[in-house]
Design an enzyme around this catalytic site. Structure first.
Site, PDB file in Angstrom:
ATOM      1  N   TYR A  35     -10.142 -27.319  -6.950  1.00  0.00           N
ATOM      2  CA  TYR A  35     -11.016 -26.914  -5.728  1.00  0.00           C
ATOM      3  C   TYR A  35     -12.274 -27.750  -6.080  1.00  0.00           C
ATOM      4  CZ  TYR A  35     -13.867 -23.676  -8.377  1.00  0.00           C
ATOM      5  OH  TYR A  35     -14.736 -23.123  -9.387  1.00  0.00           O
ATOM      6  N   PHE A  45     -21.357 -27.711  -4.963  1.00  0.00           N
ATOM      7  CA  PHE A  45     -22.170 -26.765  -5.723  1.00  0.00           C
ATOM      8  C   PHE A  45     -20.951 -26.088  -6.876  1.00  0.00           C
ATOM      9  CE2 PHE A  45     -20.011 -24.418  -2.308  1.00  0.00           C
ATOM     10  CZ  PHE A  45     -19.304 -23.404  -3.116  1.00  0.00           C
ATOM     11  N   ASP A  46     -19.641 -26.480  -6.966  1.00  0.00           N
ATOM     12  CA  ASP A  46     -18.778 -26.214  -8.057  1.00  0.00           C
ATOM     13  C   ASP A  46     -17.544 -27.094  -7.675  1.00  0.00           C
ATOM     14  OD1 ASP A  46     -18.070 -24.922 -10.069  1.00  0.00           O
ATOM     15  OD2 ASP A  46     -17.021 -23.225  -9.082  1.00  0.00           O
ATOM     16  N   ILE A  65     -13.785 -14.689  -3.803  1.00  0.00           N
ATOM     17  CA  ILE A  65     -14.261 -14.149  -2.363  1.00  0.00           C
ATOM     18  C   ILE A  65     -12.965 -13.922  -1.263  1.00  0.00           C
ATOM     19  CG2 ILE A  65     -16.250 -15.597  -2.865  1.00  0.00           C
ATOM     20  CD1 ILE A  65     -15.404 -17.811  -0.868  1.00  0.00           C
ATOM     21  N   TYR A  91     -20.362 -15.421   0.573  1.00  0.00           N
ATOM     22  CA  TYR A  91     -21.295 -14.750  -0.391  1.00  0.00           C
ATOM     23  C   TYR A  91     -21.993 -13.837   0.385  1.00  0.00           C
ATOM     24  CZ  TYR A  91     -19.082 -17.432  -4.391  1.00  0.00           C
ATOM     25  OH  TYR A  91     -18.375 -17.825  -5.240  1.00  0.00           O
ATOM     26  N   PHE A 108     -14.496 -25.547   1.290  1.00  0.00           N
ATOM     27  CA  PHE A 108     -13.673 -25.584  -0.170  1.00  0.00           C
ATOM     28  C   PHE A 108     -12.398 -26.682   0.497  1.00  0.00           C
ATOM     29  CE2 PHE A 108     -15.507 -21.359  -0.317  1.00  0.00           C
ATOM     30  CZ  PHE A 108     -16.187 -21.512  -1.785  1.00  0.00           C
TER      31      PHE A 108
END
Length: 457
Positions: A35, A45-46, A65, A91, A108
């Protein structure tokens, strides 16, 4: 673009980039994905790709999540899709500082590499995929009474359809394979699941001729946990309930033993001692019959119930003794000996435990120990002909062993061609050591080889 949220409120929207194939995962499945997560402005961010490592988790179990738990369930193997998750599916109001601001909608890009059923055996032998979610928060534990139904097949052959009510943990007594019981421990009331059971958790290399299951066959179950009555933990039970539970377990153990199912019988006898073990600790604190307090009366405890202690003690002694005979039937002399020792700790003169201790030593070919244990049996029961015969048998074994050892070492010396050294004509005086105190020592020993009184002093 498609809304894949359960509530159909637009909380999780999926855009497929590459179509996948096959079926989709079920809640509880282990999934493996790559992902990349982005903020609304496109900043990453990731990313699992940056770590060059697939991300693995149980989907639908709250490990990720909410947007992932619901969105991943819609993806097939090989599929690549973008999941757009609103804040309440990501979040939320707090965000995840410092990378994710509060109230952020996240995007994502997810690649579904693989997924498989929830591992109920910790070795891949029993895999469960939920078809229909159950209700409640708890799963049945061993000892619970469960009502279940299933259809079972091997490859494309339907082999069995069955509905049954039984005590979880005792399934083998009703022809229920271990794999089904392991899956039920992970299910909720009303849940329906596909369960793949490998042969070692089904009918093994032997198979089952009655059901036409060949040896080494992996089986597929469509399993439903209709209902269950949760078993109590031992600390939740009253003294009366513990005794009732132990007596029921003893009865079931006896039935299994008579049927030749020694492993299942052993399991029931062990449950008895596990549930009553706290009582055994109390027995160590009980005063002996001749222990008296200052007033000359035996000490008493208001918290203890003598009748309960009496029944509990009798059940534990019988359970340990029966564990021993089960271990003997299963060929485990070491564990049989341990069970006997536990019984004798509670009742040093228990004739069954004394005799079975001898059998355990005999099984381990500890003949001398066995003789001692059988002698202890005769001390309590002098007319025990079987114990007396066992002593003779073990003595013969000891004698046979000694003879075999003697013959072994005799043959060993023969193979080395050992010969006496040839005599050499040498002056005897050169071979004898000169002991200056030899005459003194001879007088002290005496003519018959016994020490004189002077030496003893």
């Amino acid at each position: 673009m498609v809304d894949v949220s359960k509530a159909q409120d637009g909380g999780v929207v999926k855009k497929i980039l590459t179509e996948g194939s096959g079926n989709t995962p079920s809640a509880g499945n282990e999934v493996m994905v790559h992902y990349t997560g982005r903020l609304p402005d496109g900043i990453v961010f990731d990313s699992s790709k940056d770590r060059n490592q697939l991300f693995k988790f149980k989907v639908g179990k709250g490990q990720v999540i909410k947007g992932w738990d619901e969105g991943i369930l819609s993806m097939k193997r090989g599929e690549v899709a973008i999941l757009t998750c609103k804040p309440e599916y990501a979040y939320g109001e707090n965000g995840s500082p410092p990378k994710i601001p509060p109230n952020s909608t996240l995007e994502f890009e997810v690649e579904m590499h693989d997924f498989y059923g929830e591992d109920c055996s910790d070795d891949g032998g029993v895999l469960k995929s939920t078809i229909k979610e159950g209700t409640g928060l708890s799963n049945p534990r061993e000892g619970s009474t469960v009502s279940v139904s299933w259809s079972m097949k091997h490859l494309d052959r339907d082999l069995e359809t069955r509905s049954v009510k039984f005590i979880l943990g005792d399934g083998a007594g009703q022809g229920i394979v271990d794999g089904v019981e392991k899956a039920l421990l992970k299910m909720k009331k009303g849940e329906c699941a596909h369960v793949t059971v490998k042969s070692e958790y089904a009918y093994g290399d032997v198979g089952d001729a009655t059901l036409a299951v060949p040896g080494g066959a992996d089986l597929f179950y469509n399993l439903t946990l209709e209902d269950f009555e949760q078993a109590k933990y031992k600390y939740e039970m009253s003294n009366v309930e513990k005794i009732e539970f132990a007596e029921e377990a003893k009865g079931m153990g006896t039935e299994y033993f008579k049927a030749g199912n020694f492993a299942l019988a052993l399991k029931k006898y062990k449950v008895i001692t596990e549930y009553l073990e706290a009582d055994a600790e109390d027995f160590d604190d009980m005063p002996d019959s001749d222990d008296e307090d200052k007033d000359g009366e035996p000490e008493k405890s208001e918290e203890k119930d003598p009748e309960h202690e009496k029944k509990s003690l009798a059940l534990q002694i019988a359970a340990f003794s029966n564990q021993a005979i089960c271990h003997l039937k299963l060929g485990d002399g070491i564990q049989a000996l341990k069970a006997c020792e536990m019984a004798l700790k509670l009742d040093p003169k228990n004739i069954k435990a004394l005799f079975r201790r001898g059998q355990a030593a005999e099984m381990s070919q500890e003949w001398e120990d066995a003789i001692g244990y059988y002698k202890a049996t005769l001390e309590v029961d002098p007319k025990n002909i079987t114990a007396a015969n066992k002593i003779k048998f073990c003595r013969n074994k000891v004698q046979s062993f000694k003879q075999a050892q003697k013959k072994k070492y005799a043959n060993m010396f023969e193979r080395t061609n050992f010969k006496e050294p040839e005599k050499v004509n040498v002056d005897d005086n050169k071979l004898k050591p000169d002991f200056s105190d030899s005459e003194e020592e001879e007088e002290a020993v005496g003519s018959d080889g016994e020490k004189s009184q002077a030496m003893e002093a």
